[in-house]
Design an enzyme around this catalytic site. Structure first.
Site, PDB file in Angstrom:
ATOM      1  N   ARG A   4     -30.949   3.479 -12.449  1.00  0.00           N
ATOM      2  CA  ARG A   4     -31.738   2.764 -13.310  1.00  0.00           C
ATOM      3  C   ARG A   4     -32.949   3.974 -13.346  1.00  0.00           C
ATOM      4  O   ARG A   4     -33.558   3.986 -14.452  1.00  0.00           O
ATOM      5  CB  ARG A   4     -32.410   1.534 -12.692  1.00  0.00           C
ATOM      6  CG  ARG A   4     -33.289   0.887 -13.351  1.00  0.00           C
ATOM      7  CD  ARG A   4     -33.678  -0.540 -12.808  1.00  0.00           C
ATOM      8  NE  ARG A   4     -34.721  -1.151 -13.499  1.00  0.00           N
ATOM      9  CZ  ARG A   4     -35.957  -1.108 -13.107  1.00  0.00           C
ATOM     10  NH1 ARG A   4     -36.318  -0.389 -12.119  1.00  0.00           N
ATOM     11  NH2 ARG A   4     -36.938  -1.693 -13.664  1.00  0.00           N
ATOM     12  N   GLU A  38       3.612   1.847  -1.345  1.00  0.00           N
ATOM     13  CA  GLU A  38       4.170   2.148  -2.554  1.00  0.00           C
ATOM     14  C   GLU A  38       2.976   2.707  -3.496  1.00  0.00           C
ATOM     15  O   GLU A  38       3.254   3.598  -4.258  1.00  0.00           O
ATOM     16  CB  GLU A  38       4.635   0.942  -3.320  1.00  0.00           C
ATOM     17  CG  GLU A  38       5.345   1.027  -4.754  1.00  0.00           C
ATOM     18  CD  GLU A  38       6.475   1.916  -4.896  1.00  0.00           C
ATOM     19  OE1 GLU A  38       6.898   2.676  -3.836  1.00  0.00           O
ATOM     20  OE2 GLU A  38       6.667   2.518  -5.955  1.00  0.00           O
ATOM     21  N   LYS A  49     -28.382 -12.944  -7.303  1.00  0.00           N
ATOM     22  CA  LYS A  49     -28.941 -11.554  -7.427  1.00  0.00           C
ATOM     23  C   LYS A  49     -28.575 -10.857  -6.548  1.00  0.00           C
ATOM     24  O   LYS A  49     -29.056 -10.680  -5.202  1.00  0.00           O
ATOM     25  CB  LYS A  49     -30.362 -11.818  -7.459  1.00  0.00           C
ATOM     26  CG  LYS A  49     -31.348 -10.535  -7.694  1.00  0.00           C
ATOM     27  CD  LYS A  49     -32.618 -10.924  -7.872  1.00  0.00           C
ATOM     28  CE  LYS A  49     -33.556  -9.796  -8.287  1.00  0.00           C
ATOM     29  NZ  LYS A  49     -33.470  -8.516  -7.465  1.00  0.00           N
ATOM     30  N   ASP A  81       0.725  -1.190   0.007  1.00  0.00           N
ATOM     31  CA  ASP A  81      -0.062   0.028  -0.072  1.00  0.00           C
ATOM     32  C   ASP A  81       1.043   1.280   0.137  1.00  0.00           C
ATOM     33  O   ASP A  81       0.505   2.296  -0.790  1.00  0.00           O
ATOM     34  CB  ASP A  81      -0.985  -0.030   1.312  1.00  0.00           C
ATOM     35  CG  ASP A  81      -1.880  -1.098   1.418  1.00  0.00           C
ATOM     36  OD1 ASP A  81      -1.965  -1.965   0.166  1.00  0.00           O
ATOM     37  OD2 ASP A  81      -2.517  -1.149   2.272  1.00  0.00           O
ATOM     38  N   LYS A  95     -36.037 -15.979  -6.464  1.00  0.00           N
ATOM     39  CA  LYS A  95     -35.701 -15.472  -5.201  1.00  0.00           C
ATOM     40  C   LYS A  95     -35.526 -16.356  -3.899  1.00  0.00           C
ATOM     41  O   LYS A  95     -36.195 -17.395  -3.835  1.00  0.00           O
ATOM     42  CB  LYS A  95     -36.960 -14.529  -4.816  1.00  0.00           C
ATOM     43  CG  LYS A  95     -37.177 -13.114  -5.760  1.00  0.00           C
ATOM     44  CD  LYS A  95     -36.202 -12.219  -5.923  1.00  0.00           C
ATOM     45  CE  LYS A  95     -36.347 -11.205  -4.906  1.00  0.00           C
ATOM     46  NZ  LYS A  95     -37.548 -10.284  -5.210  1.00  0.00           N
ATOM     47  N   SER A 155     -36.753  -4.700 -15.725  1.00  0.00           N
ATOM     48  CA  SER A 155     -36.821  -5.722 -14.466  1.00  0.00           C
ATOM     49  C   SER A 155     -36.965  -6.858 -14.747  1.00  0.00           C
ATOM     50  O   SER A 155     -37.046  -7.336 -15.984  1.00  0.00           O
ATOM     51  CB  SER A 155     -37.792  -5.081 -13.444  1.00  0.00           C
ATOM     52  OG  SER A 155     -38.990  -5.085 -14.085  1.00  0.00           O
TER      53      SER A 155
HETATM   54  S1  IVH Z   1     -30.190  -8.618 -15.209  1.00  0.00           S
HETATM   55  C1  IVH Z   1     -33.065  -7.652 -18.283  1.00  0.00           C
HETATM   56  N1  IVH Z   1     -28.484  -9.700 -13.143  1.00  0.00           N
HETATM   57  O1  IVH Z   1     -32.156  -6.984 -10.112  1.00  0.00           O
HETATM   58  C2  IVH Z   1     -32.154  -8.080 -17.058  1.00  0.00           C
HETATM   59  N2  IVH Z   1     -30.303  -8.122 -12.538  1.00  0.00           N
HETATM   60  O2  IVH Z   1     -35.246  -7.323 -10.574  1.00  0.00           O
HETATM   61  C3  IVH Z   1     -32.019  -6.931 -16.091  1.00  0.00           C
HETATM   62  N3  IVH Z   1     -29.861  -7.554 -10.127  1.00  0.00           N
HETATM   63  O3  IVH Z   1     -32.821  -3.959 -11.452  1.00  0.00           O
HETATM   64  C4  IVH Z   1     -31.404  -7.270 -15.049  1.00  0.00           C
HETATM   65  N4  IVH Z   1     -28.138  -8.781  -9.782  1.00  0.00           N
HETATM   66  O4  IVH Z   1     -30.652  -4.236 -10.264  1.00  0.00           O
HETATM   67  C5  IVH Z   1     -29.480  -8.916 -13.585  1.00  0.00           C
HETATM   68  N5  IVH Z   1     -27.153 -10.794 -11.908  1.00  0.00           N
HETATM   69  C6  IVH Z   1     -28.146  -9.962 -12.070  1.00  0.00           C
HETATM   70  C7  IVH Z   1     -28.648  -8.867 -11.092  1.00  0.00           C
HETATM   71  C8  IVH Z   1     -29.832  -8.365 -11.217  1.00  0.00           C
HETATM   72  C9  IVH Z   1     -29.004  -8.021  -9.180  1.00  0.00           C
HETATM   73  C10 IVH Z   1     -31.116  -6.416 -10.030  1.00  0.00           C
HETATM   74  C11 IVH Z   1     -31.006  -5.449 -10.850  1.00  0.00           C
HETATM   75  C12 IVH Z   1     -32.323  -5.098 -11.508  1.00  0.00           C
HETATM   76  C13 IVH Z   1     -33.091  -5.952 -10.724  1.00  0.00           C
HETATM   77  C14 IVH Z   1     -34.295  -6.690 -11.460  1.00  0.00           C
END
Ligand code: IVH
Length: 675
Positions: free
Chosen positions: A137, A35, A116, A33, A314, A82
Site C-alpha cells: 500500500r 505426487e 478486518k 504431497d 474495531k 484507509s
Molecule cells: S477495505 C476503501 N476490507 O484495513 C476500503 N480493508 O484501515 C479499503 N483491511 O489498509 C480497505 N481487512 O489493510 C478492507 N476486509 C477488509 C480488510 C481491510 C483488513 C485493512 C487494509 C486497509 C486497512 C484500512
C-alpha cells in the site's frame, strides 16, 4: 519433439496450479504431497533444460529468486484508501445516518461484513489472467513492487481460473501470517537463537518486505482478497457479487465474509466474530462493514482518504502500552519462582490488566526489561497477559534492573537453579508457606478433590492463621474453627465443612492427581491409577515399573520416586487416608478387556447428552484410545453426537467407521465390544 516437451510443460503448469489451488485455497487436496512433489520435480527438470521457457507465472517461481538491493516503487493507478473507525454500536449508527443523509433511497441497506485482517494491504495486478505485479500500500499513492515475494505465497493464483475476468484487473487484499505458521516460525527462530517476532502482523511484514524472495518463500504467508481496484471492464453490481467472482477465478476469500440486511444484523455479526476471534486461523482487529450495492457506493463517494460507504468496527485492542512499576516473585506449588510484572493498570483485550507473567530469568533477559520501562502488554482471549516487548526509546534515566532473589521470598531458604532448566526453585517443599498454600489450593481444585466453597482466599488465610499446615489438616477443621477466617459466617463454615465430608469419597486417579506430584497431570494420574490399581502398589513401584506406564518417562518416574521417598509426603498421605478419604474398590479388568481401544484413533464431534465431551474423551483414553481433533485417513472411529456436521461428512467420505453416543457408552460397560 520440442513442441511435445513444451506441451508437456504447459500441461504440468496447469495441473500443478490446479492442485495448489485445491490444497491452499480449498483445503481439499486430491493428490498426496508426494505426487505433487513429483509433478513439481518434472516441471523443474524441463525448466532446467530449457531456461528460455521459464515464465513468470510458472509454479517454480514460488520458490523465490535472487536477492534485490532495494524495492522499486510503483504508482497506484487508483489510490489505496484507509477506513474510518467505529468503536461502539452508536458509532455504527452514526455511520448509517451519514449514509442515509446522503442517499435516503433505501430504508434497509444491505451490508457486506468481513473480518478486518491484521496484516498488510497489497494490490495484485492481473493482465490476461496472469499475475504481473504486486505492490504494498505504501502511502496509498505509491507502494513498493513486491511481485517476486508475492509470487511465493502459496494461495495467490499466478494464473486466474476461468475466462470471464477483465483483461486488466486489480485485486486488493491482505497478506497475513496465520497463527499456526507464526507459532512454528517463532519456535524455529528460537531454536536457531534468533529473536522471535512480536506478533503475526510484524512477522508478515518482515517476511513480505524481504529483498531476498527465497526467504519469503519459506515463510507461512497467506493472502485474502477483499476488494477490487482498477478493472478494464466492470463486473458485478454488488460488493459480494464481485468477491464471489474473484473466488470463482481462484482468489482466496476469508470464510467469514457475509452479506447481511440492516444494522441490527451487522451488530450480531460483530458479536459473533468477536466471540470466535481466537478460534480463527488468523488475527483480526475488528470487522469491516461495506455498503454492498456498488451504485450506492458510487453515490456516497469519499471523504478525505476514506470511503463514506465503509467503516472498520474495531475490537478492543489486544495490545497496549503501559508502565512496569515493579516485579514481584511468586512461589508456585512445586517451588518454581515466577517473576510477575506489576503494571500501571491498562485496559487491554476487554479487561483492565495490572499483572503480567514474566515467566523466568531468561525471559527477563530476552526482553531486556527494566523497572520503570514502558512495555507492550498483550492479552488475547483467556490467556494470561504477557509482556511482548519493551519500548527502549522511552526508558527513563532512573530505570532499574530486575534483580532475581537468591532466597525464597516466602520462607527465606536459598533458591536453586537446576542444570539445564530455565526455572529457579525453592526446594523447601511443604516447609515453605507459599508452597503449602499452593498445595492445598491444588488439592481442593475442581479436577482434584473438588471441594466446593474452598476458594484461594480462604486457603491463604487458613495457612496464614496457622489453622492448617497440609491438605490433611483440612479434615480436622471444625465448623467453629473455620469462622476464624475473615468474612466466614457460621452458615458458610457449615457448608464448607459438609463439602469437605463429601469430598472424602473420590476416585483413585483424582487422589493421585490431588497430591500435586511434579508433572503428574490428570491424564498421567489416570494411567497410573489404571496401571497400579492400588495405592500401595503405586507407592512401592520401582523406576522400571513406573516407566512401563503410558505417558510416564524417565523424568516423571523420577518425580514420582522422589515424592514417595519423602517422609513428610507419606505422612500426609497416611493422614488423608486416616481422615477417611476413600475410593471405590477397583474393578479388575481381565487381559482382554484392558486396552479395549488400545491404539485406536478416535474423533468426537457433535453434542452428547449422557456424558460431556471432556468426560467422554477421558474415558476413551482410559481404554487406550487416542482422541484427536480432526478427521483424517488415520482416524479409526468417529463418534458423532447430535448435530454432527462437517466432521461426519468427511468421515463418511473417507469411509471411516461412525458410531453414536449409545454405542460409545457401551464401551464403558463391562461387556466387551467388537471394534
Ligand atoms: S477495505 C476503501 N476490507 O484495513 C476500503 N480493508 O484501515 C479499503 N483491511 O489498509 C480497505 N481487512 O489493510 C478492507 N476486509 C477488509 C480488510 C481491510 C483488513 C485493512 C487494509 C486497509 C486497512 C484500512
Amino acid at each position: 519433439m520440442t513442441s511435445d516437451i513444451l506441451q508437456q510443460l504447459n500441461d504440468l503448469k496447469k495441473t500443478i496450479n490446479h492442485h495448489a489451488y485445491l490444497y491452499h485455497s480449498e483445503d481439499k487436496p486430491e493428490i498426496p504431497d508426494s505426487e505433487y512433489d513429483r509433478l513439481m520435480h518434472s516441471l523443474l527438470e524441463i525448466e532446467t533444460a530449457h531456461p528460455e521457457w521459464v515464465s513468470e507465472d510458472s509454479p517454480s517461481q514460488r520458490v523465490g529468486s535472487v536477492s534485490l538491493t532495494a524495492f522499486e516503487t510503483v504508482a497506484h493507478e487508483m489510490p489505496m484508501l484507509s477506513l474510518d473507525n467505529a468503536f461502539t454500536d452508536e458509532d455504527l449508527e452514526g455511520f448509517e445516518k451519514r449514509i442515509k443523509d446522503k442517499d435516503p433511497r433505501e430504508a434497509t441497506l444491505i451490508y457486506c461484513c468481513e473480518p478486518k485482517l491484521d496484516g498488510l494491504a497489497v494490490s495484485l495486478i492481473y493482465e490476461k489472467g496472469v499475475l504481473v505485479q504486486a505492490a504494498t500500500r505504501g502511502d496509498g499513492v505509491r507502494g513498493e513492487n513486491i511481485t517476486r515475494n508475492v509470487r511465493t505465497i502459496r494461495n495467490v493464483p499466478l494464473n486466474l481460473m476461468g475466462t470471464d475476468w477483465p483483461v486488466r484487473l486489480e485485486v486488493r487484499g491482505e497478506v497475513v501470517m496465520p497463527k499456526s505458521g507464526f507459532e512454528q516460525l517463532n519456535k524455529q527462530n528460537l531454536k536457531k537463537g534468533l529473536k522471535p517476532f512480536v506478533n503475526p502482523r510484524n512477522a508478515a511484514a518482515g517476511s513480505l518486505r524481504q529483498l531476498d524472495s527465497k526467504i519469503t518463500a519459506t515463510r507461512p504467508l497467506a493472502f485474502y482478497a477483499y476488494s477490487v481496484g482498477i478493472m478494464s471492464s466492470p463486473f458485478g453490481t454488488s460488493h459480494i457479487a464481485r468477491l464471489d467472482a474473484l473466488k470463482s477465478w481462484g482468489l482466496p476469500l476469508s470464510k467469514e465474509v457475509k452479506a447481511v440486511s440492516g444494522l441490527q444484523n451487522v451488530m450480531t455479526y460483530y458479536q459473533d466474530i468477536l466471540h470466535r476471534r481466537n478460534a480463527l486461523p488468523y488475527e483480526i482487529d475488528g470487522v469491516v462493514i461495506k455498503v454492498d450495492e456498488i451504485d450506492i457506493q458510487n453515490i456516497l463517494g469519499f471523504v478525505a482518504r476514506a470511503p463514506r460507504w465503509a467503516v472498520a468496527y474495531k475490537f478492543p485492542a489486544q495490545e497496549e502500552m503501559t508502565a512496569l512499576l515493579q516485579v514481584d516473585f511468586q512461589v508456585g506449588r512445586t517451588g518454581t519462582i515466577t517473576p510477575v510484572a506489576k503494571l500501571e493498570p491498562v485496559f487491554v483485550g476487554g479487561v483492565t490488566v495490572s499483572n503480567a507473567s514474566l515467566h523466568n530469568a531468561d525471559e527477563i533477559a530476552r526482553l531486556n526489561v527494566k523497572i520503570g520501562d514502558t512495555v507492550v502488554v498483550r492479552r488475547a482471549g483467556d490467556v494470561i497477559p504477557q509482556i511482548v516487548s519493551v519500548i527502549e526509546r522511552l526508558r527513563p534515566e532512573n530505570a532499574r534492573d530486575v534483580l532475581f532473589p537468591s532466597s525464597c521470598p516466602a520462607c527465606s531458604l536459598p533458591l536453586e537453579r537446576i542444570e539445564g532448566e530455565a526455572a529457579v526453585r525453592c526446594t523447601a517443599g511443604l516447609i515453605c508457606p507459599a508452597q503449602r498454600k499452593e498445595a492445598v489450593k491444588h488439592f481442593s481444585s475442581r479436577k482434584a478433590l473438588d471441594i466446593d466453597g474452598l476458594g484461594d482466599k480462604i486457603v491463604e488465610q487458613l495457612i496464614e492463621k496457622e489453622l492448617i499446615q497440609t491438605p490433611a489438616d483440612l479434615f480436622k477443621l471444625s465448623p467453629g474453627s473455620m469462622t476464624l477466617v475473615e468474612r466466614m459466617g457460621p452458615k458458610s463454615a457449615q457448608n464448607l465443612y459438609n463439602a469437605l465430608q463429601r469430598s472424602k469419597e473420590t476416585t483413585f486417579s483424582r487422589f493421585i492427581y490431588s497430591l500435586g506430584i511434579r508433572e503428574v497431570g490428570e491424564v498421567t494420574a489416570r494411567y497410573l491409577a489404571q496401571h497400579f490399581v492400588t495405592l500401595e502398589a503405586l507407592r512401592h513401584a520401582s523406576h522400571e515399573q513406573l516407566i512401563e506406564v503410558q505417558d510416564v518417562g524417565k523424568v516423571v518416574a523420577e518425580h514420582l520416586l522422589a515424592f514417595f521417598k519423602q517422609t513428610q509426603n507419606n505422612e500426609v498421605i497416611d493422614a488423608l487416608l486416616e481422615a477417611g478419604i476413600h475410593w471405590p474398590h477397583p474393578v479388575t479388568r481381565n487381559e482382554n478387556e484392558a486396552g479395549l481401544l488400545e491404539g485406536k484413533v478416535i474423533v468426537l464431534t457433535g453434542t452428547f447428552s449422557v456424558m460431556s465431551r471432556t468426560d467422554a474423551k477421558q474415558a476413551l483414553e482410559g481404554l487406550g484410545a487416542k482422541v484427536t481433533g480432526s478427521v483424517s485417513s488415520k482416524t479409526d472411529i468417529l463418534i458423532a453426537g447430535a448435530a454432527a456436521g462437517s466432521k461426519r461428512t468427511k468421515a463418511e467420505q473417507l469411509g471411516i467407521k461412525i458410531m453414536d453416543e449409545e454405542q460409545m457408552m457401551a464401551f464403558f460397560s463391562s461387556e466387551p465390544q467388537d471394534t
